[in-house]
Design an enzyme around this catalytic site. Structure first.
Site, PDB file in Angstrom:
ATOM      1  N   CYS A 135      32.519  92.080  -1.814  1.00 52.59           N
ATOM      2  CA  CYS A 135      32.788  90.752  -2.463  1.00 52.59           C
ATOM      3  C   CYS A 135      34.584  90.805  -2.512  1.00 52.59           C
ATOM      4  O   CYS A 135      35.102  89.717  -2.266  1.00 52.59           O
ATOM      5  CB  CYS A 135      32.505  90.692  -4.065  1.00 52.59           C
ATOM      6  N   CYS A 136      35.151  91.810  -2.970  1.00 51.72           N
ATOM      7  CA  CYS A 136      36.548  91.809  -2.883  1.00 51.72           C
ATOM      8  C   CYS A 136      36.998  91.477  -1.320  1.00 51.72           C
ATOM      9  O   CYS A 136      38.075  90.816  -1.439  1.00 51.72           O
ATOM     10  CB  CYS A 136      37.181  93.105  -3.295  1.00 51.72           C
ATOM     11  N   CYS A 218      39.399  89.274 -11.713  1.00 49.82           N
ATOM     12  CA  CYS A 218      38.333  88.373 -11.725  1.00 49.82           C
ATOM     13  C   CYS A 218      37.652  88.473 -12.997  1.00 49.82           C
ATOM     14  O   CYS A 218      37.573  89.586 -13.640  1.00 49.82           O
ATOM     15  CB  CYS A 218      37.316  88.463 -10.673  1.00 49.82           C
ATOM     16  N   CYS A 221      34.837  91.303 -13.435  1.00 46.40           N
ATOM     17  CA  CYS A 221      35.261  92.577 -13.218  1.00 46.40           C
ATOM     18  C   CYS A 221      36.407  92.967 -14.037  1.00 46.40           C
ATOM     19  O   CYS A 221      37.026  93.853 -13.863  1.00 46.40           O
ATOM     20  CB  CYS A 221      35.733  92.682 -11.654  1.00 46.40           C
ATOM     21  N   CYS A 246      41.287  96.661  -4.909  1.00 46.73           N
ATOM     22  CA  CYS A 246      40.397  95.671  -4.519  1.00 46.73           C
ATOM     23  C   CYS A 246      40.665  95.829  -3.039  1.00 46.73           C
ATOM     24  O   CYS A 246      39.889  94.933  -2.273  1.00 46.73           O
ATOM     25  CB  CYS A 246      40.680  94.286  -4.823  1.00 46.73           C
TER      26      CYS A 246
HETATM   27  S1  SF4 Z   1      37.180  91.495  -8.505  1.00 49.46           S
HETATM   28 FE1  SF4 Z   1      34.868  91.199  -8.733  1.00 49.46          FE
HETATM   29  S2  SF4 Z   1      34.342  89.210  -8.603  1.00 49.46           S
HETATM   30 FE2  SF4 Z   1      36.672  89.454  -7.720  1.00 49.46          FE
HETATM   31  S3  SF4 Z   1      36.493  89.653  -5.855  1.00 49.46           S
HETATM   32 FE3  SF4 Z   1      36.385  91.701  -6.426  1.00 49.46          FE
HETATM   33  S4  SF4 Z   1      34.154  92.166  -6.732  1.00 49.46           S
HETATM   34 FE4  SF4 Z   1      34.324  89.949  -6.555  1.00 49.46          FE
END
Ligand code: SF4
Length: 252
Positions: A135-136, A218, A221, A246
């Site tokens: 996701c990151c 985010c 998170c 991240c």
């Molecule tokens: S911080 Fe969380 S929502 Fe944002 S990109 Fe990373 S995993 Fe995804």
């Protein structure tokens, strides 16, 4: 169970965001501002194609303020992951008003995000480190690569004391992962000095900091931290603290 930044609020105000401005602290901040300004001017001269990654944290607001007030020849960009807290968008609009300038924002590739959500789930990042990193990667790392493409150098607001993973953070280094020079002008700043700068210069900041969110990413998170807890404890709190980056600042 989870600390969505858009849902959790603390009644008490974080005292760290309003430090007592002693003369010693003011003088320390004035001196450090001069050092940062010299470094930024020098970096912009040596690397004309230089850019600053502004994620709207307190440190990044200090650098934004210096770059904008001094009209330095440094591009500023930001990443919008699509999952930022409402308070961050409020700050983004405030930054545009304060400095009379529109933001340059990079977004994830929508097909990749759509595929991830459809196959893994809307909040799949809670399920495993691999899914969190995926996701990151699609929301931050890939857009960052596009933002840095063709640049000679970039600037971050990272500080050494923010995390064990940043303990030996140099002011200048070669970023192997992105193959360009990297500057961390606030590396030796303390949290108190950051907030003293913000207070002295009336710099806009994310109001989540007042509610004990020292590090804001985010919404799903990020959570608030207890007094005295590590600055990064509110980020991906369900993971091992030595592994909490991240992917934007990980060395190859
Ligand atoms: S911080 Fe969380 S929502 Fe944002 S990109 Fe990373 S995993 Fe995804």
């Amino acid at each position: 169970m989870f600390g969505d930044a858009s849902m959790i609020r603390s009644a008490a105000k974080n005292p760290a965001t309003t430090p007592v401005l002693t003369e010693i602290l003011k003088q320390a901040v004035i001196k450090k501002r001069e050092q940062v300004l010299d470094l930024l001017k020098d970096a912009a001269e040596k690397f004309p194609s230089i850019t600053f990654a502004n994620s709207f944290g307190a440190e990044d607001m200090v650098l934004t303020d210096i770059i904008m007030r001094e009209k330095l020849s440094i591009e500023i960009f930001s990443l919008d992951t699509g999952r930022l807290p409402a308070e961050t968008y409020t700050l983004m609009a405030e930054v545009e008003r304060t400095y009379d300038s529109k933001l340059k924002v990079y977004f994830p590739q929508h097909e990749v995000v759509e595929n991830y959500v459809q196959t893994k789930g809307i909040n799949a990042f809670y399920e495993s480190i691999d899914l969190r990193k995926a996701c990151c990667h699609m929301r931050k790392v890939e857009p960052l690569k596009r933002a840095l493409n063709g640049k000679q150098a970039w600037i971050t607001g990272m500080r050494a004391e923010q995390a064990s993973t940043r303990a030996n953070l140099p002011v200048q280094e070669f970023d192997e992962g992105n193959q360009l020079e990297k500057f961390n002008p606030l590396s030796d700043w303390t949290e108190q000095e950051v907030w003293a700068y913000i207070s002295l210069h009336e710099v806009p900041y994310n109001k989540l900091h007042d509610a004990f969110y020292p590090s804001i990413g985010c919404a799903p998170c990020t959570r608030s931290v207890a007094m005295g807890e590590d600055v990064r404890a509110g980020r991906w709190w369900w993971e091992d603290p030595t592994n909490k980056e991240c992917g934007l600042h990980v060395k190859k």
